[in-house]
Scaffold this motif. Structure first.
Motif, mmCIF file in Angstrom:
data_model
loop_
_atom_site.group_PDB
_atom_site.id
_atom_site.type_symbol
_atom_site.label_atom_id
_atom_site.label_comp_id
_atom_site.label_asym_id
_atom_site.label_seq_id
_atom_site.Cartn_x
_atom_site.Cartn_y
_atom_site.Cartn_z
ATOM 1 N N LEU A 135 -3.642 4.748 8.331
ATOM 2 C CA LEU A 135 -4.333 3.690 7.594
ATOM 3 C C LEU A 135 -3.999 2.324 8.179
ATOM 4 O O LEU A 135 -4.879 1.468 8.333
ATOM 5 C CB LEU A 135 -3.946 3.733 6.117
ATOM 6 C CG LEU A 135 -4.478 2.588 5.241
ATOM 7 C CD1 LEU A 135 -6.005 2.611 5.199
ATOM 8 C CD2 LEU A 135 -3.907 2.659 3.832
ATOM 9 N N LEU A 191 -8.185 10.809 4.897
ATOM 10 C CA LEU A 191 -7.778 10.822 3.496
ATOM 11 C C LEU A 191 -8.428 11.939 2.692
ATOM 12 O O LEU A 191 -7.823 12.469 1.748
ATOM 13 C CB LEU A 191 -8.112 9.466 2.861
ATOM 14 C CG LEU A 191 -7.498 9.190 1.492
ATOM 15 C CD1 LEU A 191 -5.972 9.203 1.580
ATOM 16 C CD2 LEU A 191 -7.977 7.834 0.967
ATOM 17 N N ARG A 204 -7.897 0.511 -3.698
ATOM 18 C CA ARG A 204 -6.458 0.327 -3.510
ATOM 19 C C ARG A 204 -6.118 -0.592 -2.342
ATOM 20 O O ARG A 204 -5.185 -1.397 -2.437
ATOM 21 C CB ARG A 204 -5.806 1.708 -3.343
ATOM 22 C CG ARG A 204 -5.748 2.459 -4.667
ATOM 23 C CD ARG A 204 -5.858 3.960 -4.526
ATOM 24 N NE ARG A 204 -5.816 4.607 -5.854
ATOM 25 C CZ ARG A 204 -6.885 4.721 -6.659
ATOM 26 N NH1 ARG A 204 -8.069 4.229 -6.300
ATOM 27 N NH2 ARG A 204 -6.755 5.304 -7.838
ATOM 28 N N ILE A 205 -6.873 -0.498 -1.263
ATOM 29 C CA ILE A 205 -6.553 -1.300 -0.084
ATOM 30 C C ILE A 205 -6.816 -2.783 -0.313
ATOM 31 O O ILE A 205 -6.164 -3.652 0.267
ATOM 32 C CB ILE A 205 -7.345 -0.791 1.148
ATOM 33 C CG1 ILE A 205 -6.757 -1.375 2.439
ATOM 34 C CG2 ILE A 205 -8.815 -1.169 1.059
ATOM 35 C CD1 ILE A 205 -5.378 -0.893 2.764
ATOM 36 N N MET A 236 -12.805 2.002 6.532
ATOM 37 C CA MET A 236 -12.389 2.840 5.410
ATOM 38 C C MET A 236 -13.346 4.010 5.195
ATOM 39 O O MET A 236 -12.947 5.057 4.667
ATOM 40 C CB MET A 236 -12.277 2.007 4.131
ATOM 41 C CG MET A 236 -11.111 1.025 4.138
ATOM 42 S SD MET A 236 -9.500 1.791 4.455
ATOM 43 C CE MET A 236 -9.318 1.495 6.237
ATOM 44 N N LYS A 251 -0.339 9.605 6.214
ATOM 45 C CA LYS A 251 -1.641 8.993 5.927
ATOM 46 C C LYS A 251 -1.541 7.465 5.941
ATOM 47 O O LYS A 251 -2.503 6.771 6.261
ATOM 48 C CB LYS A 251 -2.180 9.486 4.582
ATOM 49 C CG LYS A 251 -2.656 10.934 4.616
ATOM 50 C CD LYS A 251 -3.261 11.348 3.301
ATOM 51 C CE LYS A 251 -3.992 12.675 3.417
ATOM 52 N NZ LYS A 251 -3.173 13.770 3.930
ATOM 53 N N PHE A 299 0.431 4.356 -2.452
ATOM 54 C CA PHE A 299 0.271 5.735 -1.975
ATOM 55 C C PHE A 299 1.357 6.642 -2.563
ATOM 56 O O PHE A 299 1.100 7.800 -2.902
ATOM 57 C CB PHE A 299 0.312 5.771 -0.444
ATOM 58 C CG PHE A 299 -1.032 5.600 0.196
ATOM 59 C CD1 PHE A 299 -1.949 4.697 -0.299
ATOM 60 C CD2 PHE A 299 -1.383 6.353 1.305
ATOM 61 C CE1 PHE A 299 -3.194 4.534 0.282
ATOM 62 C CE2 PHE A 299 -2.617 6.204 1.894
ATOM 63 C CZ PHE A 299 -3.531 5.302 1.392
ATOM 64 N N SER A 351 -11.579 7.520 5.176
ATOM 65 C CA SER A 351 -11.693 8.382 3.991
ATOM 66 C C SER A 351 -12.280 9.743 4.355
ATOM 67 O O SER A 351 -11.909 10.760 3.755
ATOM 68 C CB SER A 351 -12.563 7.708 2.926
ATOM 69 O OG SER A 351 -13.895 7.520 3.399
ATOM 70 N N THR A 357 0.821 -1.207 0.000
ATOM 71 C CA THR A 357 0.000 0.000 0.000
ATOM 72 C C THR A 357 0.858 1.261 0.000
ATOM 73 O O THR A 357 0.493 2.283 -0.594
ATOM 74 C CB THR A 357 -0.938 0.007 1.223
ATOM 75 O OG1 THR A 357 -1.648 -1.234 1.284
ATOM 76 C CG2 THR A 357 -1.948 1.146 1.126
ATOM 77 N N TRP A 395 -12.392 5.170 -3.575
ATOM 78 C CA TRP A 395 -11.002 5.392 -3.988
ATOM 79 C C TRP A 395 -10.056 4.567 -3.135
ATOM 80 O O TRP A 395 -9.175 3.880 -3.658
ATOM 81 C CB TRP A 395 -10.657 6.874 -3.874
ATOM 82 C CG TRP A 395 -9.315 7.223 -4.444
ATOM 83 C CD1 TRP A 395 -9.053 7.686 -5.701
ATOM 84 C CD2 TRP A 395 -8.041 7.120 -3.780
ATOM 85 N NE1 TRP A 395 -7.699 7.886 -5.858
ATOM 86 C CE2 TRP A 395 -7.048 7.542 -4.691
ATOM 87 C CE3 TRP A 395 -7.637 6.716 -2.511
ATOM 88 C CZ2 TRP A 395 -5.687 7.569 -4.378
ATOM 89 C CZ3 TRP A 395 -6.281 6.734 -2.187
ATOM 90 C CH2 TRP A 395 -5.324 7.158 -3.109
ATOM 91 N N ILE A 396 -10.222 4.622 -1.831
ATOM 92 C CA ILE A 396 -9.330 3.877 -0.950
ATOM 93 C C ILE A 396 -9.642 2.382 -0.991
ATOM 94 O O ILE A 396 -8.731 1.544 -0.943
ATOM 95 C CB ILE A 396 -9.399 4.404 0.508
ATOM 96 C CG1 ILE A 396 -8.410 3.647 1.390
ATOM 97 C CG2 ILE A 396 -10.808 4.309 1.066
ATOM 98 C CD1 ILE A 396 -6.968 3.764 0.969
#
Length: 273
Positions: A56, A127, A137-138, A119, A52, A43, A123, A39, A133-134
């Motif tokens: 997370l 974030l 990716r996560i 999340m 950040k 990022f 977010s 991650t 969006w997160i």
């Protein structure tokens, strides 16, 4: 003679004399560590600061452990709430005297719910980006972490498969077994490895990440489809199947996630088409 089977009888962990590093716990540490590095690269590619990432990591660790534990209790072992309430939140049992048990019951469906909830707050508060969006990716790191969690289950000889009724399979000797079973944990781990490779390549080599929700939807659809398939050879864990029948608890719980995943993929492509 089971010529195509092998006997599995590992120790509990690495004995340091003063402390035992249990393999299951070690697999969790490896999962979170690799997930953090994966991650962090993402990022960095997105131009986000390391601070950040630190917050997370805390969100994901707590959400995974708390969500997985509560998911197991609510979906598979609700009687603990009445019979041994404190064991729900503590790695001890008080039912028949004080006993250290560790958190042996963790459910992936609960972990998924916990991460989604976490999340949402991450977010919003940290974030300052849309939750999808997160999540897009996560889940790449989550797919990788799931591989090691299932390997940890294999070390613990838990969540085993049904008897193969053939020479093929694994004899879980420390469970008192003498006949081979399907190594369901390894089947899932392999499926999650393929899923991780797929998601990683989609993020780095395609433009699909611009469709918010697509990678997350693909993750939900594929991961819980893998779970649905493997459940066919997995020993019953009880829960909802005792009342609903037909499908196992894991399969019943996987269906909503698969549907949500498909809807997200379709919605993301329509919104940005």
């Amino acid at each position: 003679m089971h010529y195509l089977s092998f006997t599995w009888n590992p120790s509990e962990g690495i004995d340091l004399g003063f402390f035992m590093i249990r393999y299951y716990s070690l697999m969790f540490v490896i999962a979170f560590t690799i997930g953090w590095f994966l991650t962090k690269n993402i990022f960095k590619n997105e131009g986000l600061s390391d601070d950040k990432m630190d917050s997370l990591f805390i969100y994901v660790v707590l959400a995974t452990l708390i969500g997985a534990r509560l998911g197991h209790v609510f979906f598979y072992q609700p009687e603990l709430l009445k019979d041994d309430f404190f064991s729900v939140f503590l790695p001890f049992s008080f039912k028949n005297g004080f006993e250290f048990t560790g958190f042996r019951g963790l459910a992936s469906h609960g972990a998924a719910i916990g991460i989604i909830v976490a999340m949402y707050f991450y977010s919003k508060k940290t974030l300052k980006k849309p939750i999808l969006w997160i999540l897009d990716r996560i889940v790449i790191a989550v797919a990788c972490g799931a591989i090691f969690v299932r390997i940890g289950n294999f070390f613990n000889s838990e969540i085993v498969g049904n008897y193969t009724n053939s020479n093929f399979g694994v004899v879980f000797l420390n469970n008192g077994e003498i006949f081979p079973r399907h190594p369901a944990q390894l089947y899932e781990a392999f499926g999650y490895l393929i899923l991780f490779i797929l998601l990683w390549n989609i993020y780095w080599k395609t433009d699909l990440k611009k469709y918010k929700g697509f990678i997350f939807g693909l993750f939900l659809t594929c991961l819980f489809s893998i779970r649905m398939l493997v459940e066919n050879v997995k020993e019953s864990q009880g829960g909802l199947e005792d009342t609903l029948g037909i499908l196992s608890t894991g399969q019943w719980l996987s269906i909503p996630f698969i549907i949500i995943g498909i809807v997200l993929m379709l919605y993301s492509r329509r919104k940005y088409a």
